[in-house]
Motif scaffolding. Structure first.
Motif, PDB file in Angstrom:
ATOM      1  N   ALA A 234       0.823  -1.215   0.000  1.00 25.24           N
ATOM      2  CA  ALA A 234       0.000   0.000   0.000  1.00 25.24           C
ATOM      3  C   ALA A 234       0.856   1.263   0.000  1.00 25.24           C
ATOM      4  CB  ALA A 234      -0.919   0.000   1.215  1.00 25.24           C
ATOM      5  N   LEU A 235       1.909   1.270   0.820  1.00 26.39           N
ATOM      6  CA  LEU A 235       2.636   2.524   1.045  1.00 26.39           C
ATOM      7  C   LEU A 235       3.636   2.870  -0.048  1.00 26.39           C
ATOM      8  CD1 LEU A 235       3.353   2.806   4.877  1.00 26.39           C
ATOM      9  CD2 LEU A 235       1.887   4.215   3.449  1.00 26.39           C
ATOM     10  N   LEU A 236       4.281   1.900  -0.659  1.00 25.04           N
ATOM     11  CA  LEU A 236       5.285   2.244  -1.670  1.00 25.04           C
ATOM     12  C   LEU A 236       4.670   3.032  -2.835  1.00 25.04           C
ATOM     13  CD1 LEU A 236       7.658  -0.857  -1.738  1.00 25.04           C
ATOM     14  CD2 LEU A 236       8.161   1.446  -0.910  1.00 25.04           C
ATOM     15  N   PRO A 237       3.563   2.574  -3.439  1.00 25.34           N
ATOM     16  CA  PRO A 237       2.952   3.425  -4.474  1.00 25.34           C
ATOM     17  C   PRO A 237       2.420   4.740  -3.922  1.00 25.34           C
ATOM     18  CG  PRO A 237       2.154   1.167  -4.624  1.00 25.34           C
ATOM     19  CD  PRO A 237       2.884   1.278  -3.319  1.00 25.34           C
ATOM     20  N   ALA A 238       1.933   4.730  -2.676  1.00 20.46           N
ATOM     21  CA  ALA A 238       1.415   5.975  -2.091  1.00 20.46           C
ATOM     22  C   ALA A 238       2.528   6.990  -1.892  1.00 20.46           C
ATOM     23  CB  ALA A 238       0.720   5.671  -0.765  1.00 20.46           C
TER      24      ALA A 238
END
Length: 797
Positions: A234-238
């Motif tokens: 979730a966080l890497l693309p965000a």
């Protein structure tokens, strides 16, 4: 001999702030008023220049920028730029018949260009027989031609589109054909009208190379991170491109509470991290100094393409580049003039940025970096060995951003986060490597998804630490300090911050010199951090509570010891169950669902679970059908009888008496579901309230006519003490009816940062002029009304 440190140049700051304020004010003006403002500013500038030339001579002109008249001249020039641009934009977007067609609610066929990526709200899964409920997508489209009644007109009119799942497939800068119904937009909105589409969009031509390249990179990155753990996936693309589609809702909420939500959006900090990494790589690789700006520019262009070059991304790229300039040793003095110039240029390109909270926060954060990071870093590092000098900037950057942005954040959250700085400090060392590795994964994914996945695994530990920090910090008790609401609270926090910054060095010096002073400072701070509200919730004797269920409604009326009547249950994951538990409600005499939209019915399962329920009262308008079917299925599972309610029905439910004012009949126009909302006049204890559901202008006008015909309704309207505003503070209301039912307390049940722009400025203006107190669940949390009426909020303002 040491060279003098560059000095900040603040000469453009006052002209920039003045022009910004005037530009924000001018958004409420007509086109003619804006043109008049430009003419007046030009006239004053001409008078000022003429006076300077005539009376002060050549020497004064040489020092023009260093004296008061020079600053005034710059202020007028900046104001002319922003006002002139605003007037030109208004004139251009009003060309053509779109605004007049919107006033008539006309159906049109049009061709346009998509201005923003769609924001999609997922529907609630339905039962086995009903299939999936529809999704809704929200986006802006610039109409370039409109065909109405066979007449085709060239226009340049931005509109706000609310469509179904098919609209989620379009992207930035796609050219499309569409058919839909126009309706008026708010006067100060950047859009000329709202458009409700009839059918899916039809692509026109091929997608641009930039758009196709961006989508290829983004899909490659999503595929590369798919095997990673949930939080890392979730966080890497965000972190890299602001893609939060895979972020769990609880993580999103925790990051919002802890002041870390800026990490999962395309912000100036993301851009600064990427640029700093590029410059550092150039230094390590021995790239000549003259080539480094070109390398950084190429990297910035790649990042913008990856994140999609929407206006918000361009703004973030601009602010990130300026922040990096301001932190440079040799160019620090240029940072503030460049920032002010960039703000003026961006306001000229898009005047509606003047009222954008995102733009305000982005600008303030960049200004904080320019003003405070270098001196605060130096002060911290002065007490550390050289090997630990990275600690100074790591502490100074989040501290400066949080302090400078605090007054604006208070307007959005209604409290001062005490945990935000600590959470950002803990996460800060992990943001840069996670961001850089995420960008690398996106770049490598073009060549090999397998290698990109390996790069993603390298970034996983950093992303997991960031997520862990948000989750742990969100559970810290007392992590937020209650603060006065609205503009007074923002001004108070700004004053406290300014005093703290100016007096902080002296206090620290005195504290080090005297243990008694240190003890006094510690005592004052500790006392200030103790929550000022009552430690017990709910307040004894509550009669009505508006639960903070996000973007939806959930109102509880006390009908006896541990008993209540519940009006609406909020959206899915609204925590209506938690609100009822906090209130000690063990049984429900009735649950009223004003209409079947998801934000009013999706929490029904949670509300009914483990509680005895007398009856389920619903509107006769089964729209949408899938939601009405779901509600009846849930009621059948819990053996709760279902009854329909129409105008004139009366109920005595323990200590609650209620009369239905609406629906009496179908009305033409607007949303059939919203206009069929159950409107209840209720009395609990000594509190008289009117609950308006989500009625719109058409039902409101019908109720106004009913008030004129029915003396009993008119008498009840005169005695109201609490008014639950319709449709979460929408502007689509009948002000004549609202004037008749105005009450001292106005409640708005609304979700923070919702996609609808609720509550709208016009609804807030009406409430401010008619109610003694206006309270919002997004700001105040749960809101309890007691006899009197007296109001107590979970998060006091």
């Amino acid at each position: 001999m040491t060279s003098a440190q560059p000095v900040l140049d603040l000469r453009l700051l006052l002209p920039c702030l003045t022009a910004w304020a005037v530009g924000a004010w001018a958004l409420s003006w007509s086109g003619a008023q804006r043109a008049t403002g430009v003419a007046l500013a030009l006239a004053l500038l001409a008078v000022l220049v003429a006076a300077g030339v005539r009376y002060r001579g050549r020497h004064a002109r040489a020092s023009w920028r260093r004296d008061g008249p020079g600053v005034l001249a710059l202020t007028l020039v900046a104001t002319v730029l922003v006002l002139g641009s605003s007037a030109a934009h208004e004139w251009r977007r009003q060309l053509g018949p779109v605004d007049r067609l919107a006033e008539r609610g006309a159906m049109v066929r049009a061709e346009g260009v998509v201005l923003t990526e769609p924001r999609v709200r997922a529907g609630r899964p339905s039962g086995d027989e009903g299939g999936e409920p529809p999704q809704q997508a929200y986006l802006r489209v610039r109409l370039e031609s409109v065909d109405s009644r066979g007449v085709r007109t060239r226009v340049h009119a931005p509109v706000f589109v609310r469509g179904d799942a098919a609209w989620a497939e379009v992207g930035w800068h796609d050219r499309i054909e569409l058919t839909g119904k126009l309706s008026p937009a708010d006067a100060a909105a950047p859009e000329v009208a709202q458009l409700s589409p009839r059918g899916p969009p039809v692509p026109v031509g091929e997608r641009s190379t930039v758009r196709a390249g961006a989508e290829h990179l983004r899909s490659g990155m999503r595929e590369a991170v798919d095997p990673l753990p949930t939080d890392a996936r979730a966080l890497l693309p965000a972190l890299v491109i602001g893609d939060t589609s895979m972020t769990p809702q609880e993580l999103t909420d925790d990051m919002l509470v802890t002041g870390m939500s800026h990490l999962s959006a395309v912000s100036g900090s993301n851009v600064a991290v990427v640029l700093a990494a590029l410059v550092g790589a150039c230094r390590l690789g021995g790239v000549p100094r003259r080539w480094r700006p070109w390398a950084a520019g190429a990297g910035l262009a790649f990042f913008v393409v990856l994140a999609r070059p929407e206006p918000s991304v361009i703004r973030a790229a601009t602010m990130g580049a300026i922040g990096l300039i301001g932190m440079s040793t040799s160019r620090r003095g240029a940072g503030t003039p460049v920032l002010c110039t960039a703000v003026l240029v961006l306001l000229a390109i898009d005047p509606w940025l003047a009222r954008s909270y995102g733009f305000v926060l982005s600008t303030l954060a960049t200004l904080g970096l320019l003003l405070f990071v270098r001196p605060w870093s130096a002060a911290i590092n002065a007490h550390l060995p050289r090997q630990l000098h990275l600690i100074g900037p790591a502490v100074a950057i989040p501290l400066a951003a949080q302090l400078v942005c605090g007054p604006v954040i208070v307007l959005l959250q209604g409290n001062v986060s005490l945990i935000a700085v600590v959470a950002n400090l803990v996460a800060a060392p992990f943001v840069a490597p996670a961001t850089v590795l995420g960008v690398t994964a996106a770049l490598v994914a073009v060549v090999s998804t397998t290698v990109a996945t390996l790069v993603g695994w390298l970034g996983t530990p950093f992303a997991l630490v960031i997520a862990w920090t948000a989750r742990v910090a969100a559970d810290v008790p007392g992590g937020a300090l209650p603060w006065p609401d609205g503009a007074p609270g923002a001004l108070l926090l700004a004053a406290v911050t300014a005093v703290g910054i100016l007096c902080g060095p002296w206090v620290l010096h005195r504290a080090r010199a005297s243990p008694l002073v240190a003890l006094g400072v510690l005592t004052v701070l500790t006392t200030g951090l103790v929550p000022s509200r009552s430690l017990g919730w709910p307040p004894p004797g509550w009669r009505l509570v508006a639960c903070d269920v996000g973007q939806g409604d959930g109102l509880v009326l006390a009908s006896g010891p541990r008993r209540a009547v519940l009006v609406d249950v909020g959206p899915e994951d609204s925590d209506i169950d938690g609100c009822l538990d906090r209130l000690g409600v063990r049984s429900l005499d009735a649950v009223v669902l004003t209409h079947f939209h998801e934000d009013h019915v999706a929490g029904l399962e949670d509300a009914l679970g483990g509680r005895a329920v007398g009856a389920l009262l619903v509107t006769p308008e089964a729209d949408p059908e899938w939601a009405a079917r779901q509600v009846r299925e849930v009621a059948a599972e819990h053996d709760v009888p279902v009854r329909t309610v129409v105008a004139g029905d009366r109920f005595e439910l323990g200590e609650v008496s209620a009369t239905a004012w609406w629906p009496a009949r179908p009305v033409a126009g607007g949303s059939p579901a919203n206009n069929a909302s159950i409107v209840l006049h209720v009395r609990s204890g000594d509190v008289d309230a009117l609950l308006l559901g989500d009625i719109e202008r058409e039902a409101g006008h019908a109720l106004l006519l009913a008030l004129r015909r029915d003396p009993a309704m008119a008498a009840a309207a005169d005695g109201l003490e609490v008014l639950k505003m319709p449709h979460h503070g929408s502007s689509n209301l009948d002000e004549g009816f609202m004037d008749e039912v105005a009450a001292p307390v106005a409640l708005i049940s609304v979700g923070a940062d919702n996609d609808y722009g609720h509550p709208t400025p016009s609804a807030l203006a009406w409430a401010a002029s008619h109610a003694s107190r206006t309270l919002r669940t997004d700001v105040h949390g749960d809101i309890a009304v007691l006899d009197g009426p007296r109001v107590v909020t979970e998060r006091p303002g």
